[in-house]
Each structure stands twice: as structure tokens, then as C-alpha cells.
Design a protein around this motif. Sequence first.
Motif, PDB file in Angstrom:
ATOM      1  N   GLY A   1       0.808  -1.216   0.000  1.00 31.95           N
ATOM      2  CA  GLY A   1       0.000   0.000   0.000  1.00 31.95           C
ATOM      3  C   GLY A   1       0.838   1.260   0.000  1.00 31.95           C
ATOM      4  O   GLY A   1       0.436   2.288  -0.568  1.00 31.95           O
TER       5      GLY A   1
ATOM      6  N   PRO B   1       0.293   2.947  -3.839  1.00 30.00           N
ATOM      7  CA  PRO B   1      -0.959   3.395  -3.203  1.00 30.00           C
ATOM      8  C   PRO B   1      -2.198   3.238  -4.089  1.00 30.00           C
ATOM      9  O   PRO B   1      -3.270   2.874  -3.603  1.00 30.00           O
ATOM     10  CB  PRO B   1      -0.692   4.864  -2.868  1.00 30.00           C
TER      11      PRO B   1
ATOM     12  N   GLY C   1      -3.094  -0.336  -4.152  1.00 23.74           N
ATOM     13  CA  GLY C   1      -3.577  -0.695  -2.827  1.00 23.74           C
ATOM     14  C   GLY C   1      -5.039  -0.327  -2.642  1.00 23.74           C
ATOM     15  O   GLY C   1      -5.843  -1.127  -2.136  1.00 23.74           O
ATOM     16  N   GLN C   2      -5.406   0.875  -3.095  1.00 24.81           N
ATOM     17  CA  GLN C   2      -6.798   1.300  -2.986  1.00 24.81           C
ATOM     18  C   GLN C   2      -7.713   0.447  -3.864  1.00 24.81           C
ATOM     19  O   GLN C   2      -8.876   0.214  -3.527  1.00 24.81           O
ATOM     20  CB  GLN C   2      -6.929   2.771  -3.385  1.00 24.81           C
TER      21      GLN C   2
ATOM     22  N   LYS D   1      -9.611  -2.731  -2.442  1.00 25.37           N
ATOM     23  CA  LYS D   1     -10.699  -2.621  -1.467  1.00 25.37           C
ATOM     24  C   LYS D   1     -11.813  -3.639  -1.684  1.00 25.37           C
ATOM     25  O   LYS D   1     -12.296  -4.251  -0.722  1.00 25.37           O
ATOM     26  CB  LYS D   1     -11.282  -1.217  -1.473  1.00 25.37           C
TER      27      LYS D   1
ATOM     28  N   ALA E   1      -3.531  -3.046   2.617  1.00 26.59           N
ATOM     29  CA  ALA E   1      -3.010  -2.324   1.451  1.00 26.59           C
ATOM     30  C   ALA E   1      -3.917  -1.146   1.102  1.00 26.59           C
ATOM     31  O   ALA E   1      -3.436  -0.050   0.774  1.00 26.59           O
ATOM     32  CB  ALA E   1      -2.883  -3.272   0.264  1.00 26.59           C
ATOM     33  N   PHE E   2      -5.233  -1.355   1.199  1.00 29.04           N
ATOM     34  CA  PHE E   2      -6.181  -0.265   0.938  1.00 29.04           C
ATOM     35  C   PHE E   2      -6.028   0.861   1.957  1.00 29.04           C
ATOM     36  O   PHE E   2      -5.988   2.040   1.596  1.00 29.04           O
ATOM     37  CB  PHE E   2      -7.613  -0.799   0.962  1.00 29.04           C
TER      38      PHE E   2
ATOM     39  N   GLY F   1      -2.724   2.600   1.371  1.00 29.04           N
ATOM     40  CA  GLY F   1      -2.753   3.266   0.074  1.00 29.04           C
ATOM     41  C   GLY F   1      -3.618   4.508   0.077  1.00 29.04           C
ATOM     42  O   GLY F   1      -3.284   5.516  -0.554  1.00 29.04           O
TER      43      GLY F   1
END
Length: 417
Positions: A25, A29, A32-33, A36, A203-204, A207
Motif C-alpha cells: 500500500g 498506493p 492498494g486502494q 478494497k 493495502a487499501f 494506500g
Amino acid sequence: MEKGKKGIGLTTQIFIALILGIVFGYVFPAYGQALKPVGDAFIRMIKMIVVPLIFSSLIMGIAGTGDFKKLGRLGAKAIIWFEVATTLALFVGMFVANTFQPGVGVALATGTDVSSAAAAAKKTISMVDMFVNIVPTNIVDAMGRGDMLQIILFSTFFGVAAAHMGAKGKPVVDLAISVAEIMFKFTWYVMKLAPLGVFALIAFTVGKFGLGMLIPLAKLIGSLYFALILFIILLLACASLIIRMNFFQLLRAIKEPILIAFSTASSEAALPIAMEKLEQFGVPKHIVTFVLPTGYTFNLDGSTLYSALAVIFIAQVYNIDFPMSTQLVMLVTLMMSTKGIAAVPGASLIVIAGTAAAFGLPVEGIGIILGVDRILDMARTACNLIGNCVAAVVVARWENELPDEVLKLAYAKNYDD
């Protein structure tokens, strides 16, 4: 949880996924988002287990005893311990807030979200309405909404009625037993996906919010984490002295649900596996299925501690005199208002806003902590889980249903794992 073949254990897999998720993340980033939906899907899979598992397990446990007086005794003992634990949490939160003063020196320009704070301040949690709403008007609707207290109340009366029916109720009880066993097997399948779900969720989070958000409020984050660790140590020490057992073995036994609660910031995600681990530890099923879900409404130790610390934090940020006498009154207020907050979305925010407003503090101060609330929520969710697992063991020992012989076997098993 069934033990697999030699290799990396599930707990280690989840921990590795947690670390890799943070790194992924931070480095990527945007990607990572984008993960979700994967994390959300994992949480939804866990949530679909909870209601049938609680419903069937509670019926099975109650019908196994058929003793309504015993159930009332269990409830009374659970409530007594819940009050002891939440009171301790409030005092620890107040102590750490006054000792470390996390709000001193925090710049008010740290992204205050006035609209969110104002919206929270307009809401209230009525204790009378909360108790009335414990009684469901439609159990199917309650199950659809995941209202745990309503499900527990209906399941309790249903289980007692099934037990009193004798032979006529036996087919229903047998069905509940089968459903409960199937749901535990279902949980085992879903938990195989836990590392993937944890990776995606972390990660979300990193990120979207980044690690830079932690710097301005590092003192608040550190204070809360220290307070929660201190509370857990004190809680375990008190429980160990009262019922004479080594609670650190319990922590070893529930390490997987703790990691899941921390990484997902979801109590429901950790509930099914926590129930199974407690049963493996030796706590009777009827105690686990009653105390653990009830505790998620009346024994949110982490959220209660956080509420006390956050209100004092707001006073410190705005440099408002908040004497000890007023803080003690605040603790009494929070002792009542934090009961049942799990059933209300965003309830911690509502409780903090309402308490701040009641004591003349600017509710806009909530906006300062919104940026790091996810990081704070992870810790307090894990603390909520630990507190409720401890409560289940305390009640089991108090009821003389977790003898020393069973504990010795549990300790030996934990050392072997």
C-alpha cells in the motif's frame, strides 16, 4: 480449527500478509486502494457466517441444559464482569490521557472535518430506546440487519422452549447441532482466505491514507496503543488473581482471531474463529455462545477506553481546563453511554461528540482524529475481542465449568502447537 499439514501456520500467514499489505500500500498506493473490493468481499464472507452460527450454537447450548435459572445466573455474572472491565478501561484511558497529554501541541490545522463532527453531535444514543430495541418485532429482519442482541434474545427463548418440549423439540435441537457443526466447517474454509483478505484491507488503508498521516498525531496513536496494552495487562492480572489461572495461555490460544480483529478492524470478522478457539481452550459452548456475542454490545473495553481518552484529548487540543473532578463525572457519563454502542453505526464518534458537547468542549475536535481513526480502530477492536474472550473464561471458571484438569490439557495443547 483443523490442523493442516506441516508448513506455515495460519497465524504466521496472516502476520506476513499484514506486513506485505503495509509495504504494498505504501509503494503502490493506487493499486492498494484498488484492492478494497477484495477486502470487502472477505469481510462479507465472515459476516454471512455469524448469524446462523450464533443462532444454532445458542439453541444447542441452551437446549443442552434446559435450565433457565442457570442462564439467568450466567447473564448476571457476565454483566458484573463487564462492569468491572469497562470501569477499569475508563480509568486507564483517563490516566494515560492525563499522563502523556497527547492533545498538547497538536495544531488545529490538522484537517479538521467540521461537517462530520457536527453530524455526530446531533445524534444521541437513548438508553431507554436501546433496551426496548433488544426485543425484536421480526426475527428475520433482525437477522438481516445482524442485530446481535435481538438474535441472542430470540435464540435464548427458542432454546429454552425447545428444551422444555422434550422429545418433540429434539428434531429442532438436532438440526441446530448439525447447522452449528456445518458453520464451524464453513468458517474453516473461509479462514483459508484470511491472509488474502488481510493483505487487501491493509493495502487499501495504507494506500488511501498513507503513513504520513501518522506523524502529526503520533502521540495520540502511541498513547492509545500504550493505554490498551496497559489495560490488557491489568485486566489479565486481575482475572488471574481472582480465578487463579494463567491468562497468557489464553492469549496464545486466541492469537489468530486477535490478528484478524486487528488487521480488519472488524469484530464480526473475528467472532466465529474466536468462538471456536475458546471451545478448543475448554470453555463450554453454551457459555461461549452467550457471553461472547453479548459482550460485543455491553463489554467493548477498547472502545470505552478510547472514548475517555478522546474526550480528554479534545480538551487538551483546545487548551480548555478540564479538572479531575469534571473528568470523573465524564467517566460516569461514558459508563452509561458506551453500553450498546456496537449496534449503532459510527457509535464511538457519536458518544465522543455527545460527551464533548455535554461538557462544553468543541465537537469539531473530533475531525482532528478522523484521519487516523482507522489505525486507532484496529487496536481498539483487538482489545474488544481480548476483553470478551477473557470475560467468557472468567464466567466459565466462576460457574465451575472450566476445571483445572481441562486447563492443564489446554496449556499442554498450546505448547504443542
